[in-house]
Structure formats: C-alpha cells, structure tokens
Design an enzyme around this catalytic site. Structure first.
Site, short mmCIF file in Angstrom:
data_model
loop_
_atom_site.label_atom_id
_atom_site.label_comp_id
_atom_site.label_asym_id
_atom_site.label_seq_id
_atom_site.Cartn_x
_atom_site.Cartn_y
_atom_site.Cartn_z
N ARG A 135 0.86 -1.19 0.00
CA ARG A 135 0.00 0.00 0.00
C ARG A 135 0.89 1.23 0.00
NH1 ARG A 135 -3.33 1.48 4.06
NH2 ARG A 135 -1.64 1.19 5.50
N ASP A 153 8.99 -2.70 15.72
CA ASP A 153 9.12 -1.37 16.29
C ASP A 153 9.26 -1.51 17.81
OD1 ASP A 153 9.24 0.59 14.32
OD2 ASP A 153 7.08 0.56 13.97
N GLU A 172 22.78 8.81 6.69
CA GLU A 172 22.45 7.37 6.76
C GLU A 172 22.55 6.76 5.37
OE1 GLU A 172 18.95 6.42 9.17
OE2 GLU A 172 18.36 5.02 7.61
N TYR A 197 11.29 -7.75 12.03
CA TYR A 197 11.38 -6.34 12.32
C TYR A 197 10.31 -5.97 13.35
CZ TYR A 197 11.46 -1.41 12.45
OH TYR A 197 11.55 -0.13 12.94
N ARG A 248 19.06 9.46 4.16
CA ARG A 248 18.50 10.45 5.09
C ARG A 248 19.62 11.24 5.76
NH1 ARG A 248 14.11 7.46 8.88
NH2 ARG A 248 15.72 6.02 9.57
N ARG A 261 19.67 -6.64 5.87
CA ARG A 261 20.13 -5.41 5.22
C ARG A 261 20.81 -4.59 6.31
NH1 ARG A 261 21.27 -4.07 0.42
NH2 ARG A 261 20.64 -1.89 0.64
N ARG A 314 -3.10 10.73 2.47
CA ARG A 314 -4.02 11.46 3.35
C ARG A 314 -4.54 12.67 2.61
NH1 ARG A 314 -0.35 12.01 8.41
NH2 ARG A 314 -0.43 9.87 9.13
P1 FAD Z 1 18.59 -5.05 20.32
O1 FAD Z 1 18.40 -3.64 20.64
O2 FAD Z 1 19.40 -5.40 19.14
O3 FAD Z 1 19.24 -5.77 21.61
C1 FAD Z 1 19.87 -7.01 21.55
C2 FAD Z 1 21.10 -6.94 22.45
O4 FAD Z 1 21.63 -8.26 22.60
C3 FAD Z 1 22.22 -6.07 21.88
O5 FAD Z 1 22.56 -5.08 22.83
C4 FAD Z 1 23.36 -7.06 21.67
O6 FAD Z 1 24.63 -6.49 21.94
C5 FAD Z 1 23.03 -8.15 22.68
N1 FAD Z 1 23.62 -9.46 22.32
C6 FAD Z 1 23.43 -10.13 21.16
N2 FAD Z 1 24.12 -11.29 21.21
C7 FAD Z 1 24.73 -11.34 22.41
C8 FAD Z 1 25.59 -12.30 23.04
N3 FAD Z 1 25.97 -13.43 22.44
N4 FAD Z 1 26.04 -12.04 24.28
C9 FAD Z 1 25.70 -10.88 24.91
N5 FAD Z 1 24.89 -9.95 24.35
C10 FAD Z 1 24.43 -10.18 23.13
N6 FAD Z 1 11.35 1.36 16.44
C11 FAD Z 1 10.44 2.32 16.70
O7 FAD Z 1 9.48 2.06 17.44
N7 FAD Z 1 10.55 3.58 16.18
C12 FAD Z 1 11.58 3.92 15.37
O8 FAD Z 1 11.65 5.07 14.91
C13 FAD Z 1 12.55 2.93 15.05
N8 FAD Z 1 13.57 3.22 14.24
C14 FAD Z 1 14.47 2.24 13.91
C15 FAD Z 1 15.51 2.57 13.04
C16 FAD Z 1 16.41 1.60 12.66
C17 FAD Z 1 17.53 1.95 11.72
C18 FAD Z 1 16.27 0.26 13.14
C19 FAD Z 1 17.21 -0.82 12.69
C20 FAD Z 1 15.27 -0.05 14.04
C21 FAD Z 1 14.35 0.93 14.44
N9 FAD Z 1 13.34 0.66 15.35
C22 FAD Z 1 12.40 1.63 15.63
C23 FAD Z 1 13.23 -0.68 15.99
C24 FAD Z 1 13.99 -0.80 17.36
O9 FAD Z 1 15.34 -0.53 17.14
C25 FAD Z 1 13.77 -2.22 17.93
O10 FAD Z 1 12.40 -2.41 18.21
C26 FAD Z 1 14.56 -2.51 19.22
O11 FAD Z 1 15.88 -2.10 19.15
C27 FAD Z 1 14.53 -4.02 19.48
O12 FAD Z 1 15.18 -4.30 20.70
P2 FAD Z 1 15.82 -5.73 20.97
O13 FAD Z 1 16.10 -5.81 22.43
O14 FAD Z 1 15.00 -6.81 20.36
O15 FAD Z 1 17.19 -5.77 20.13
#
Ligand code: FAD
Length: 369
Positions: free
Chosen positions: A172, A351, A301, A349, A281, A249, A176
């Site tokens: 989509r 948020d 970026e 993915y 960006r 990616r 707006r």
């Molecule tokens: P992560 O933040 O990746 O945490 C995982 C952690 O595990 C890391 O710190 C890593 O170091 C640790 N780890 C991994 N393996 C090991 C190991 N073997 N031993 C010890 N530690 C380890 N969401 C929004 O709501 N709004 C936004 O505007 C938005 N913008 C984004 C922009 C980008 C470019 C990206 C990529 C994502 C965006 N997001 C956004 C999504 C958001 O980043 C995620 O929802 C969030 O970071 C997920 O958290 P997580 O804990 O799953 O993963």
C-alpha cells in the site's frame, strides 16, 4: 537450581523489559550484554548536550495503552511528532503523502482536487497484474509521485533497480487527503526526555547487569548459574550457524558534530529521494528534543549490503531466509532451557512498541506454563 531464575542475554529493549517484569514479580535476574553499554539499538549517546541516536532515528509511537503506560514509567516523553521532509533535488515535499505534498506537486488546494488528480495519475500508469515494484507503485500512486518520492529512495534502500524488485514489497502507499503531516497514525508518540539510554537504565534499575560479556564465549559457566535463558541475540549465531546463515540489510552511519552550526536543516529527519544522492537520510538529532543550544550533530544514513560481522539491522524476510528461520525455530522448540525473543531472536522487524508488547506476551506465557 541455578543462582538466578533468568539469565537475560541482551540489555536492549526486549531484555530490559523482560528483566523489569520478572524482577517486579520477585524473580532473580542477571542481564548480560556483549556491548559496553545498555540499550542495544535504541542507544543514545550524549554529545555536547545532544542525545545522538547511534543506531538510527528512533521515535516511540504506539496505540497500545498498556505499552505506553509501561514506557512512561521509566521516563517522561516529550511531544515530538515525526514530520518527515523529503528532498528531491532541492524540491521539498511533506511525507507521508498528504495535502501539503499534493499542493507542492500539482498546485491542488482542496481534497476533491487532489483526489481527482490522484485518480488521473493512477489511470495513467495502472497495470492489472504488476510484475515488479515499479509497476506496483505506479499503479498505486501514479508516475509523478513515484518518480520523485518513491523510486530513487527505494532503489537506494534495496540496492537494486525498482524494475528488478518484487511487486509485493509495496502493498500500500497510504495517502491522506488532509493537511496532517504527522508520519504516524498512532495515539501516542514522543521521545524519552534525557535520551533512550537513560530510559533503559531506569528500566533496569536495581537489576544486576554485566556489560562486555559475550554469552557465546562463556556459555558453559553462564548456563550453570540460571534456570532459564532469555536470548535476544541472533538465533543462527546461538546455534553456531549449524543450519546456515540468516541474511540482513545493513546501514552505515556517518555522524559529525558541527560546532559553528546551530541549525543544519530545521527538522530531525530529511529524506533524500533522488537516486544520485548516495545517502537516504540526514538526521539532525537536536530536533528530536527541540534543542536550542550552540552547535549541532548530524548523521548521514547510507543503506548497505550486510555481510557476517556487520550490524544486522533489518531481517531480509525472503522465502529462503524465512524457511531457514523456521528450521531454527523448530530446533529452539526442542531445546527446553532457552527462549528466543526480540528482533534478532525472532528474526523479525519489530518497532519498539511491538518489542515491548511481544515481550509482555512471552513473559506471561513463560511464567504461567
Ligand atoms: P537489540 O536492541 O538489538 O538488543 C539485543 C542486544 O543483545 C544487543 O545489545 C546485543 O549487543 C546483545 N547481544 C546479542 N548477542 C549477544 C551475546 N551473544 N552475548 C551478549 N549480548 C548479546 N522502532 C520504533 O518504534 N521507532 C523507530 O523510529 C525505530 N527506528 C528504527 C531505526 C532503525 C535503523 C532500526 C534498525 C530499528 C528501528 N526501530 C524503531 C526498531 C527498534 O530498534 C527495535 O524495536 C529494538 O531495538 C529491538 O530491541 P531488541 O532488544 O530486540 O534488540
């Protein structure tokens, strides 16, 4: 019986949420992270008083009241509203597509005029069965908006021509017919005052955290100290890539402090939608918090191919990778002691609000079965 009920691998948003919920219910948790800091990819670093989003622009937005209330326990959220500006060869457009965009593109003023112009544009390019992303996008929005605001940006993001990308990538293209340029439709939106790192630190308040510890390098000793492991790292890495490597990616960020510039672009996020500009960006971090001080920090970026060892930003959810993930998921289901969560554990993915919501659900399931 281990010393801890839960060993939580990863001090990102998922790990911190799990640790908070479990600790509040009386479980003993240890959180580890291989990075030198908490917060995972929502990490913000304070540079001359400006909270810099190190892993890309992060705007918290949700319509889930339970998630919003949880998030607000650990920081006050400011009133930041994401209003993205698109720069096409020096012409500026409002995103997502709204009356400001249509007015700039075609000079139309009323919603009825915009609707008529959109219908005319769509009729120009409509294809019954689009065979690629270009045909799909033109069928949805017409050639003018496609050429200036979709084509170049999408090609840069995917590193391929729009005619070589599958049609299903764009399902989509919302429009707006109002003068509302808020990027999100959610009920709640904002940025934690003081930065995301402080927010996660507060979430982890009173919980034991060890940084610079890689689970995979110390798994024998770490496995012994906890009854259950919550793993938020890459699921294929956990299993030593035994079934194959999942693909992603990636992104490359170039960040600079400009001491003599107080306002670089007047907005937190400006998208560059032509194909020639190599970045997608520019972020200007002070605008996430209405910063008024001297100097500014900007980040260019760049989309990037991912290779093992790079930061895995976006899962590449194609048929091959989804099939491979399913096999890892089956392996994990037969493994009684570890539960995978978060964006890397689930190869999805999420948020930030999805991450918290998924964690709340997982936590309930794990502690009630
Ligand atoms: P992560 O933040 O990746 O945490 C995982 C952690 O595990 C890391 O710190 C890593 O170091 C640790 N780890 C991994 N393996 C090991 C190991 N073997 N031993 C010890 N530690 C380890 N969401 C929004 O709501 N709004 C936004 O505007 C938005 N913008 C984004 C922009 C980008 C470019 C990206 C990529 C994502 C965006 N997001 C956004 C999504 C958001 O980043 C995620 O929802 C969030 O970071 C997920 O958290 P997580 O804990 O799953 O993963």
């Amino acid at each position: 019986m281990g010393e801890y009920d839960f060993l939580i691998v990863g001090a990102g948003l998922y790990g911190a949420t799990f640790a908070r919920l479990a600790t509040d219910d009386g479980y003993k948790c240890l959180v580890i992270d291989r990075r030198p800091n908490v917060a995972g990819n929502v990490y913000t670093e304070n540079v001359n008083g400006i909270n810099v989003h190190k892993y890309g622009a992060h705007i918290f937005h949700t319509s889930d009241k339970e998630v919003w209330d949880f998030a607000n326990k650990f920081a006050e959220f400011n009133r930041y509203t994401n209003c993205v500006v698109a720069n096409y060869k020096g012409e500026l457009y409002s995103m997502p597509f709204n009356m400001y965009t249509f007015n700039k593109m075609w000079g139309v003023v009323t919603p009825a005029e915009a609707r008529a112009k959109l219908d005319e544009q769509i009729a120009l390019g409509k294809v019954d069965e689009p065979q690629n992303l270009e045909e799909q996008a033109i069928s949805l929005i017409g050639p003018d908006i496609y050429e200036k605001l979709v084509k170049g940006y999408t090609e840069k993001q995917w590193g391929r021509k729009a005619t070589e990308l599958p049609a299903f990538i764009i399902k989509r293209l919302p429009v707006r017919l109002t003068y509302d340029n808020n990027y999100f439709n959610d009920n709640y939106q904002g940025i934690p005052v003081g930065g995301y790192t402080k927010w996660i630190e507060n979430m982890l308040g009173g919980i034991e955290v060890r940084l610079g510890v890689d689970y995979l390098k110390e798994r024998d000793s770490l496995d012994k100290i906890a009854n259950k492991i919550i793993y938020t790292g890459m699921i294929d890495e956990y299993y030593n890539y035994s079934l194959g490597k999942l693909e992603y990616r990636s992104l490359r960020f170039e960040t600079e402090y400009l001491p003599d510039t107080d306002d670089f672009q007047g907005n937190a996020v400006v998208n560059y939608t032509d194909a020639e500009t190599p970045f997608t960006r520019i972020l200007e971090h002070k605008h996430f918090e209405f910063g008024k001080g001297k100097g500014t920090v900007i980040t260019h970026e760049y989309p990037a191919e991912w290779k093992p060892g790079d930061e895995p930003y976006y899962p590449l959810n194609n048929e091959r990778n989804n099939g491979l993930y399913k096999q890892y998921e089956e392996l994990a289901a037969s493994d009684g002691n570890v539960i995978f969560g978060g964006r890397l554990g689930k190869y999805k993915y999420y948020d930030m609000d999805d991450t918290i919501a998924a964690c709340m659900q997982d936590y309930k399931r794990i502690t009630t079965t």
